[in-house]
Motif scaffolding. Sequence first.
Motif, short mmCIF file in Angstrom:
data_model
loop_
_atom_site.label_atom_id
_atom_site.label_comp_id
_atom_site.label_asym_id
_atom_site.label_seq_id
_atom_site.Cartn_x
_atom_site.Cartn_y
_atom_site.Cartn_z
N LEU A 357 31.68 61.78 40.80
CA LEU A 357 32.84 61.02 40.40
C LEU A 357 32.45 60.01 39.32
O LEU A 357 31.28 59.76 39.07
CB LEU A 357 33.45 60.28 41.60
CG LEU A 357 33.89 61.14 42.79
CD1 LEU A 357 34.33 60.26 43.94
CD2 LEU A 357 35.02 62.08 42.37
N ASP A 358 33.45 59.43 38.69
CA ASP A 358 33.23 58.39 37.69
C ASP A 358 34.34 57.37 37.84
O ASP A 358 35.34 57.59 38.55
CB ASP A 358 33.21 58.99 36.29
CG ASP A 358 32.46 58.09 35.31
OD1 ASP A 358 32.11 56.97 35.68
OD2 ASP A 358 32.24 58.53 34.15
N LYS A 359 34.19 56.24 37.15
CA LYS A 359 35.19 55.17 37.26
C LYS A 359 35.44 54.55 35.90
O LYS A 359 34.61 54.61 35.00
CB LYS A 359 34.71 54.08 38.23
CG LYS A 359 33.56 53.24 37.72
CD LYS A 359 33.18 52.15 38.72
CE LYS A 359 32.15 51.18 38.15
NZ LYS A 359 30.90 51.82 37.76
N ARG A 360 36.61 53.96 35.76
CA ARG A 360 36.98 53.16 34.61
C ARG A 360 37.65 51.89 35.13
O ARG A 360 38.50 51.95 36.02
CB ARG A 360 37.93 53.92 33.67
CG ARG A 360 37.29 55.08 32.97
CD ARG A 360 36.18 54.65 32.03
NE ARG A 360 35.59 55.78 31.32
CZ ARG A 360 34.52 56.44 31.76
NH1 ARG A 360 33.95 56.09 32.91
NH2 ARG A 360 34.03 57.44 31.07
N ARG A 361 37.26 50.74 34.56
CA ARG A 361 37.78 49.46 35.06
C ARG A 361 38.62 48.80 34.00
O ARG A 361 38.25 48.75 32.82
CB ARG A 361 36.62 48.54 35.45
CG ARG A 361 37.07 47.19 36.00
CD ARG A 361 35.93 46.42 36.60
NE ARG A 361 36.35 45.10 37.05
CZ ARG A 361 35.58 44.26 37.73
NH1 ARG A 361 34.34 44.62 38.05
NH2 ARG A 361 36.02 43.08 38.10
N ASP A 362 39.75 48.27 34.42
CA ASP A 362 40.65 47.52 33.56
C ASP A 362 41.06 46.26 34.32
O ASP A 362 41.92 46.30 35.20
CB ASP A 362 41.87 48.36 33.19
CG ASP A 362 42.78 47.64 32.20
OD1 ASP A 362 42.39 46.56 31.73
OD2 ASP A 362 43.88 48.15 31.92
N GLY A 363 40.40 45.15 33.99
CA GLY A 363 40.66 43.93 34.74
C GLY A 363 40.13 44.05 36.15
O GLY A 363 38.96 44.36 36.38
N ASN A 364 41.01 43.83 37.14
CA ASN A 364 40.60 43.97 38.53
C ASN A 364 41.08 45.27 39.15
O ASN A 364 41.19 45.39 40.37
CB ASN A 364 41.10 42.78 39.36
CG ASN A 364 42.62 42.75 39.45
OD1 ASN A 364 43.31 43.35 38.63
ND2 ASN A 364 43.15 42.04 40.43
#
Length: 725
Positions: A357-364
């Motif tokens: 899996l992978d993730k992308r963060r935008d703020g919280n």
Amino acid sequence: MTANKTIGQGKGGKRTWWLAAGTFAAGMAMSLSAMAANVLQDVRYESAPGGKVDITLQFAEPVGEVQAFTTDTPPRIAVDIPDTTSALQQRRVVIGSGATSAVSAVEAAGRTRVVVDLFRPAGYTARSDGNRLILTVDAGAVSAAPTAGSNVLADSSDPTKRVPATLEVANIDFRRGENGAGRIIMRFSGDGAAADMRNEGDQVVIDVANAAIPENLRRQLDVTDFATPVVSLDPRANAGATRLVVNTSGAYESMAYQTGNEYVVEIAPKRGTVIAAAGDARAAGAIDNLDRPETYTGRPVTFNFQDVPVRTVLQLIAEESNLNVVASDTVSGNVTLRLVNVPWDQALEIVLRAKQLDKRRDGNVVWVAPQAEIADYEKARADARMALEEREPLITEYIPINYGNAEDIAKLLTENSKNSGSGGSAAAGGSGAVALRGFLSARGNVSFDSRTNTLLLIDTQRKIDEIRALLATLDRPVDQVLIEARIVVATETFARELGVRFGVSDRNGIDQGDPGTTTDSGFDVALPITSPAGLFNLSILRSDVRMDLELQALEEEGRGEVVSNPRVITANQREAVIRQGDEVGYLTIQPATTPGGVAQATVEFKEVLLELKVTPTITQDGRVYLNLMVKKDEVSDLIANPAGGFVPQIARREVSTAVLIDNGQTVVVGGVYEFENREDIRKVPFLGDVPVLGNLFRSRGRSVNKAELLIFVTPRILTVAHRPN
């Protein structure tokens, strides 16, 4: 001393209600009437052998009658404590160990309900100990293998609770991980290995209840040379199952996770511990400094999951991190983890890596999805942005350049610049254009006009705004540097000479006309100096003899200093040259080329210059790097030319160097020191060596010459103020 009492026991079912009466009610009946309202003060937990978890509820007073029940959907254990209020600072406590997910407490209607969230249905026991109520939650049932379809308790210490081995250990690998951690990778013949890890002193024991180990893998592995806390691996069979004993050295921290047919265990030294390869001559090079800053900064968490859905683990991490985690619909599957005191952000990375899996963060907000899905999303987004740029209208802008050169900036903006007369163009489009050329878009074009030093841009509004921002940084006045050099030539001379002349004459012989006397009044010994500064004469007369004595002496001292002070100012990184001097002419004679011809005289010149050539570079920290050459010539003598005239002899002094100097600092970049000491003696042989009297038969000369050349350089930065358009 207060005795421990078992107040209840329950097992998972569809919906089981359980009343803590029985033995506990009888034992507590005498004290209930005297008890006042109670207060729940604290909730603690700790892992127990076999995947169990002990949850301790701390009260202000001894616990009275309680009621408990369990549910399977969702799996929970609920305990109601009447006449009790809650004073907990944190409503929910995340556990993440064994079958236990978290504990929460809610106060309502004069009672407090404690709810234990489970990953799967699990049995429990409860007992009182003074002001404490202790719940022991079992590990629960886990799948033995994907095809088995049966549940077993994850208690590897009890052989009666093991299932027959349905898997086989395919390989055991050891590697050195980051920060000196030892990584053990156990591979199985299929998925669904029921692994359980526990720490026992300086050993880490891993039991796999449903996997057998072949004979060829039952050998001890010495891994000391890897310079990790792990000393050796000892795989062995254990009543038809597999047990791996990891022997360690020093303080360590352990964690484990399972993905597919792999079970990975990492044993890392505690922070501040250094590990060296014992017995290895290269041990000094194998030491890791573990005091460097950590990559992960999240609050430490402890997870002990056996075949738990990934989405459940993400929910726990969201609660620990106070972030909003959004999981894609395609996130699925289970994961087995055992992480002890691991930062939550590292735990998240481990889960993502284990399930691709992978993730992308935008703020919280954190979006979690399969790696391929995120890659496809970002590619589609980039394609849409490029397609939008293709439809964006083009505009024209004229940008005057104040301090730079429009042609140079046009070449910077695109690699396809062309000149034409007083102007030129640099087009980024055309048949051979790429999607993006330089700072222009695929359809952009830049031209320049040399006469007005102006850029002509045709591009989208976004690209033109970017170029304007770039020019605000590039089109600025260049700071200037004043370079001052001082060339000092100091000379010092000293000379001293002593000479003597004397003679003796016989006056009687002269008066009587003695033919044997040829000497009249004069000097028989003459050792004079060239140009005496003073003379001392002495004559001694008798009736028949006259003695003449003359002493000569010279002493000369001289000091001289020549100072040259060239100065020049130039822009940063631009060469500057300043010269001053003469051209000295002289004759050269070319012999006649034919018999009876006339020789040809030609006048030639030699430059005698004082010159400073320098290129300054201002560094980011406000110092000046100078690449300089300083030269000072002088005509030291004129040599007679046999054919006529004189040829000048030139003394040259020159230094070429590069030096880094602070702003306003003076530094000596070069110097030459010359010293000459000479002593001459002229004497009459033999007589000049006679002590004392020998001074009358010799003359002395001594000279000392000193010359020193020093070159000083001082740079001063002249900052030019920027005037925006």
